[in-house]
Structures are given as structure tokens and as C-alpha cells.
Design an enzyme around this catalytic site. Sequence first.
Site, PDB file in Angstrom:
ATOM      1  N   LYS A 118      46.313  31.659 -33.489  1.00 46.03           N
ATOM      2  CA  LYS A 118      46.570  30.608 -34.480  1.00 46.03           C
ATOM      3  C   LYS A 118      46.234  31.169 -35.853  1.00 46.03           C
ATOM      4  CE  LYS A 118      47.329  28.175 -30.861  1.00 46.03           C
ATOM      5  NZ  LYS A 118      48.720  28.007 -30.411  1.00 46.03           N
TER       6      LYS A 118
ATOM      7  N   LYS B 113      56.470  20.602 -25.319  1.00 45.81           N
ATOM      8  CA  LYS B 113      55.247  19.814 -25.377  1.00 45.81           C
ATOM      9  C   LYS B 113      55.565  18.454 -24.759  1.00 45.81           C
ATOM     10  CE  LYS B 113      52.075  21.885 -28.502  1.00 45.81           C
ATOM     11  NZ  LYS B 113      52.651  22.933 -29.355  1.00 45.81           N
TER      12      LYS B 113
HETATM   13 MG    MG Z   1      52.758  26.354 -31.092  1.00 49.06          MG
END
Ligand code: MG
Length: 368
Positions: A164, A265
Amino acid sequence: MKITRIEVYAHTFKLKTVYRLSGGRVYEGMESTFVALHTDEDLTGWGEGCPWGANYAHEFVGGLRAGIAELAPTILGRDPVGVEAMTEVMDAALKGHWYVKSAIDAACWDIAGKVARRPTCDLLGGQYGGDIRINRGIQSGAPDDMLAQLSKYREEGFDTFSCKLSGSDLTADIEGMTALLTSRLPHERFTADYNGGLSVADAITFSSAVKDPHLTIEQPCRTYEACAAAAPKMRHPVRLDEIILSPADVHRALSDGIAQSIVIKIGRIGGLTKARRIRDLCALSGVTVLVQDSGGSDVSTAAIASFARSTPPAILHSGIDLRYFADHVVFDGLPNSVGGCLVPSGAPGLGVEPRSDMLGKPIAVYEL
Ligand code: MG
């Protein structure tokens, strides 16, 4: 069978470690919502919805709970087993708001599995063999710090990593990513996940500066158009995440040549039913999928494990274990997490049941 009672539970988790995303977004906890669907045949299904933080994507926890209140009169009295039909009914009653429907959808699939006395993955496509590798997050930081995280996770058996990155200090991002890739073992897979935090110019600069080709850059820019503008000028493949909401989005990315892999997702796109539609399109088209959710804990992880188990290994990149984020466990019967892999429980339905006294009282109850 019909749904006779809906219970909605609010549950707050602290994150085991503070979570940072591009754009200076910092998260210390998450608000989850558990939904129980009770039926007139003494079967109960569980679902979970958790949109992460309100500044992450186009959804927030208050909207999820308000949406369930809006849908409750429509789904009470209906058969939860015909999940495709339930999806049509929910979409007719409430346009859009996919994330509102995901917890209800998961609870219906849980019940459908219990009725069949089979794990839900059997109903979503069957149980493929092969490992469900867990995509382990590495937080941005100094190169030594990122290497220390990598070393720790490697010892725990992980070989699939998602870094990230901040987007606010491109030089530091390039140094950190280069350090990780320099120490990459041949079988390890790395992603640089920007969660939409880069400009088109910075996406191209980052990809040019990181010389090692063994990297995928996930959602470099916020919009589809920006990702599509940057992708042809980047040396690494681009993966789409936050902007994939429907099969039409995958069609578009395929047409434009930027859909080598995508993130599904489950919560954001409306639940397992719609995830299956996207997954099956990806299987037909040879697009690799990462099975994840925006947030959540036990029930969402069970849904991820079930869905990943029913996904052809040829297109399954990885799943995720959301329990690495949450500071405590609320349900029993969870998938195992062993050697960097996720192993579904094999129990009927999603296989999870709440631990006594962990949920408290529901914040909302809707009855026939
Ligand atoms: Mg992602």
C-alpha cells in the site's frame, strides 16, 4: 421457506495495526454490520457488510444500515434460497447501492447452503482444488521497514504481497518498491496498490522508475479514464479495483485492453451473486481475479473463502483474510489460514455461527 425476521447488528473493530492508504487516509478501526435472516423453517443465514472508511469509496456505514431498513419490507416474506430472484427483487426496490445488498445476499447464500447441507461454494460453482493464496498487505514506510514486514510474512508462509503505497512521496515509493523487488524470491508475487492515489503523470513516472518487471500496479489513478490513459505508457501491467462494479466495467476494460486482472470486492459490487457474474465473465475471458472485500471480518472472510474455492484456479490470483485487520473474533466456524493460504471450513452454508454474547443486542429488527 420465507424470511420472517431480519436482525441488524452493529459491531466496532479496532484494527490490529493502523492502516494507511494514499492521499493521507488513515484508519484505526472499522464499523461492521452483521445481518441475520431468520426463516419459518428454523434456519438462519448470516451476512456482513463493512464499507471500510467513508473516504475510501462511494459507500459508508450509515448508508448501509439505512439501505437495509429500506429493503426490509421487500425481502420479508420472500424465499431466501432463490438468490438470483432475490437480487432482482432488491434491485427493483432500491436502485444502485450495491453495498447495501451484499450482507443480505450473503445471508441468503448461507441459508441456501444449509438447505442443501452443502458448503456454499458447492452452489457457487463447485470446489476447485489448489491453494487459495492470501494476498498479504505491506504498509508503506522506509525500505528497511518494508523489508522487515516482508521477512516476517515470508516466514509465516506468505508469497503474495500487496504494498500500500502513499502516492505523496513518489521517490520514497520507488525506493521502497525497488527494495522489495530486489529481494523477491522467484515464486513471489508483488502488487503496488495505489488505491487511486496517483496522477496519470506520476503513475507513468513510478512505473518507469521501478525497473523490475515482476510487479502489477493496482488502481494507480482514481478514474477509469485516467487508468486507461496511463496504462499504455506504463512498463507494468495495471490491475483495476475500486472502479470495477459490474460486468459492464470488465467488458469495457477488456475492450480497451487494460483488464489483465481485476479485484472483485464482494461487498462493493452487491454480494456473491453479482461477484459470480463478474467472475464467470473473467473465466470466459481469461482475466485473473483477486477475491477480496472492502472491509469486514469473520463472515466476510468466510464468504471470500467460499467464493475463491469455487473460482477456477486458472484465473484465481488470491483471496484475503480480513481477520488480519480486525482485533477480535466474533464468529466460530471460520476458514483456516494456514501457511499463507485460506482454507474454507467445509461446513454447510458459509459455516459461521456467532459466539454467544459477542454480538450484543440488534440495532434494528424487522419482522413479518
Ligand atoms: Mg486494491
